[in-house]
Design a protein around this motif. Sequence first.
Motif, PDB file in Angstrom:
ATOM      1  N   SER A 107      40.924  62.161  41.058  1.00  0.00           N
ATOM      2  CA  SER A 107      42.123  61.854  41.659  1.00  0.00           C
ATOM      3  C   SER A 107      42.270  62.476  43.028  1.00  0.00           C
ATOM      4  CB  SER A 107      43.239  62.186  40.645  1.00  0.00           C
ATOM      5  OG  SER A 107      43.111  63.551  40.103  1.00  0.00           O
ATOM      6  N   ILE A 125      40.461  56.179  48.374  1.00  0.00           N
ATOM      7  CA  ILE A 125      39.896  55.274  47.361  1.00  0.00           C
ATOM      8  C   ILE A 125      38.948  54.066  47.786  1.00  0.00           C
ATOM      9  CG2 ILE A 125      40.727  52.878  46.220  1.00  0.00           C
ATOM     10  CD1 ILE A 125      41.442  55.688  44.927  1.00  0.00           C
ATOM     11  N   PHE A 128      35.680  56.124  47.769  1.00  0.00           N
ATOM     12  CA  PHE A 128      35.305  56.240  46.571  1.00  0.00           C
ATOM     13  C   PHE A 128      34.736  54.897  46.025  1.00  0.00           C
ATOM     14  CE2 PHE A 128      36.730  56.227  41.972  1.00  0.00           C
ATOM     15  CZ  PHE A 128      35.867  57.177  41.511  1.00  0.00           C
ATOM     16  N   TYR A 145      38.779  57.261  37.769  1.00  0.00           N
ATOM     17  CA  TYR A 145      40.070  57.383  38.416  1.00  0.00           C
ATOM     18  C   TYR A 145      41.151  57.593  37.486  1.00  0.00           C
ATOM     19  CZ  TYR A 145      43.203  58.118  42.461  1.00  0.00           C
ATOM     20  OH  TYR A 145      44.187  58.765  43.125  1.00  0.00           O
ATOM     21  N   TRP A 193      41.886  49.414  45.874  1.00  0.00           N
ATOM     22  CA  TRP A 193      41.455  49.371  44.368  1.00  0.00           C
ATOM     23  C   TRP A 193      41.133  48.030  44.108  1.00  0.00           C
ATOM     24  CZ3 TRP A 193      39.381  53.499  41.738  1.00  0.00           C
ATOM     25  CH2 TRP A 193      38.850  52.888  40.275  1.00  0.00           C
TER      26      TRP A 193
END
Length: 197
Positions: A107, A125, A128, A145, A193
């Motif tokens: 997170s 994000i 990631f 996540y 995302w």
Amino acid sequence: GDAADVYFADRPDQLRAYRRLFEGAVQFLKKKAPHLLVGVTTLAPTESPAPEVAAALHQKSQVLLYIYCPFVRDRPFEQRGPDALAKDWPPLVKGAAGRPIAFPTVSYSSSPENASSPGKQAEFIRAFRRFLAKADGRTLLFARYVALRDAGPSELPELGPGASVAQRRREAFLGNRGLETSSGGPKPSWLEWVKAP
């Protein structure tokens, strides 16, 4: 255990007892379910307030389970830059010594209280997702996540008038790590995302 390094950091007697229990469980499960990987969840070594305790807990682990929320060491709940995972991954793999790694919790806050912003969270994000796309499934088993939505005020601990900086940052972190606002509106991180790879 979840964040076991934090719990056992100042409980050496309990740490010794837990390690004996865990090592016994590893041996038992190795016989009963030899393909099952067993581990203890700690903060990633880059964030752990007690990395030596985390290392002791992982000594007999077959898989390294890490909570990954890239914080500045010794600055509680202050986020490092969005590119932290790319920098942290090579030392994590080296330290794993051939064992797989998994991230049950990843997170990143969007709050200025955590030295972040909605834009920085979106950058994290994006980084990631790039990291996951390139990851070798034998080295990184999974990464999850947390959370989809920011916590609402009623879900957070109430801060008193004399709350410390660390307490305020903790509340900001827990309240602002979602990909959506607490009312369900998309944040820039949600838009990252859901982008097609």
